[in-house]
Design a protein around this motif. Structure first.
Motif, short mmCIF file in Angstrom:
data_model
loop_
_atom_site.label_atom_id
_atom_site.label_comp_id
_atom_site.label_asym_id
_atom_site.label_seq_id
_atom_site.Cartn_x
_atom_site.Cartn_y
_atom_site.Cartn_z
N CYS A 233 -21.38 22.88 68.72
CA CYS A 233 -20.16 23.66 68.41
C CYS A 233 -19.50 23.16 67.13
O CYS A 233 -19.10 23.94 66.27
CB CYS A 233 -19.17 23.58 69.57
N ALA A 234 -19.40 21.83 67.02
CA ALA A 234 -18.80 21.22 65.83
C ALA A 234 -19.63 21.54 64.59
O ALA A 234 -19.10 21.84 63.51
CB ALA A 234 -18.66 19.72 66.01
N GLY A 235 -20.95 21.48 64.74
CA GLY A 235 -21.85 21.78 63.62
C GLY A 235 -21.73 23.21 63.15
O GLY A 235 -21.66 23.48 61.95
N ALA A 236 -21.69 24.14 64.10
CA ALA A 236 -21.53 25.56 63.75
C ALA A 236 -20.21 25.77 63.03
O ALA A 236 -20.13 26.53 62.04
CB ALA A 236 -21.58 26.41 65.02
N SER A 237 -19.19 25.08 63.49
CA SER A 237 -17.87 25.17 62.87
C SER A 237 -17.90 24.68 61.42
O SER A 237 -17.31 25.29 60.53
CB SER A 237 -16.86 24.34 63.68
N ASP A 238 -18.62 23.58 61.18
CA ASP A 238 -18.75 23.04 59.82
C ASP A 238 -19.47 24.02 58.91
O ASP A 238 -19.10 24.21 57.75
CB ASP A 238 -19.50 21.71 59.84
N GLY A 239 -20.52 24.64 59.44
CA GLY A 239 -21.28 25.61 58.66
C GLY A 239 -20.46 26.83 58.30
O GLY A 239 -20.56 27.37 57.19
N ILE A 240 -19.62 27.28 59.24
CA ILE A 240 -18.74 28.42 58.99
C ILE A 240 -17.69 28.07 57.96
O ILE A 240 -17.41 28.84 57.03
CB ILE A 240 -18.07 28.87 60.31
N LYS A 241 -17.13 26.88 58.11
CA LYS A 241 -16.05 26.45 57.21
C LYS A 241 -16.55 26.28 55.77
O LYS A 241 -15.92 26.72 54.82
CB LYS A 241 -15.45 25.14 57.71
N GLU A 242 -17.70 25.61 55.62
CA GLU A 242 -18.26 25.38 54.28
C GLU A 242 -19.58 26.15 54.17
O GLU A 242 -20.67 25.59 54.29
CB GLU A 242 -18.50 23.88 54.05
N HIS A 243 -19.46 27.47 53.96
CA HIS A 243 -20.65 28.31 54.05
C HIS A 243 -21.62 28.15 52.87
O HIS A 243 -22.73 28.68 52.90
CB HIS A 243 -20.26 29.78 54.21
#
Length: 201
Positions: free
Chosen positions: A19-29
């Protein structure tokens, strides 16, 4: 513990890091693959290390700190969530100001090293309890280390995949990325809060 059992345990434990990883990818696309690997390695190494620490410390200390583990994870995730939303609001205002003044500037959010460190701790701290709980079921140190290694490798692979997935989504939700990221972290914090309350009750 069989390999299949340790694999299922690993996937379960990797959920928060995913979940945290997906969030990072979304934030810094526009995140680079090398950074994706570094973040995933951090998650994987932490999920390996925490159970090892728990396993060797033993139950004697665990009974004194067990109740605090979910509270720490809750606080860290909540801070990350609100920080992401506040940063997103600041970026929105900055973007609006630039449009008014006729300027064009890339205001894409970045996942900073301190955030990665906080995420790593928050998503892995409850893995201490896994180390404690395996003392009885996996008494041999070599077998335990194999289980912990499996957990680390699976966490690395799954979190890397979800970071890439988040990166792909982030391209389409650029304006809302920090808010989505923040809500994911707040959602995780609620999960940890429920665990903390359950331990008290």
């Amino acid at each position: 513990m069989s390999f299949l059992e340790s694999l299922v345990l690993s996937i379960t434990m990797a959920a928060d890091a995913m979940c945290a990883g997906a969030s990072d990818g979304i934030k810094e696309h526009k995140i680079k693959i090398s950074k994706c690997v570094i973040i995933a390695l951090c998650f994987g190494f932490a999920q390996f290390l925490m159970p090892v620490i728990g396993y060797f410390i033993g139950y004697a200390v665990y009974e004194y700190i067990e109740v605090y583990i979910p509270w720490i994870a809750f606080a860290v995730m909540l801070i990350l969530g609100f920080k992401s939303i506040i940063d997103g609001y600041k970026e929105y205002r900055e973007r609006k100001k630039q449009v008014k003044e006729g300027e064009v500037c890339d205001t894409e959010a970045k996942v900073k090293p301190l955030e990665i460190f906080m995420q790593t701790i928050a998503t892995s701290i409850d893995a201490l309890s896994v180390g404690f709980s395996l003392i009885g079921s996996v008494p041999k140190i070599f077998d335990a280390m194999m289980v912990f290694t499996t957990i680390g490798v699976v966490t690395f692979l799954l979190s890397f995949i979800t970071i890439i997935f988040g990166k792909k989504i982030g391209t389409y939700v650029e304006k809302f990325a920090p808010f989505i990221s923040g809500l994911i972290f707040i959602g995780l914090s609620i999960k940890f809060l429920v665990e903390a309350i359950t331990l008290v009750i």
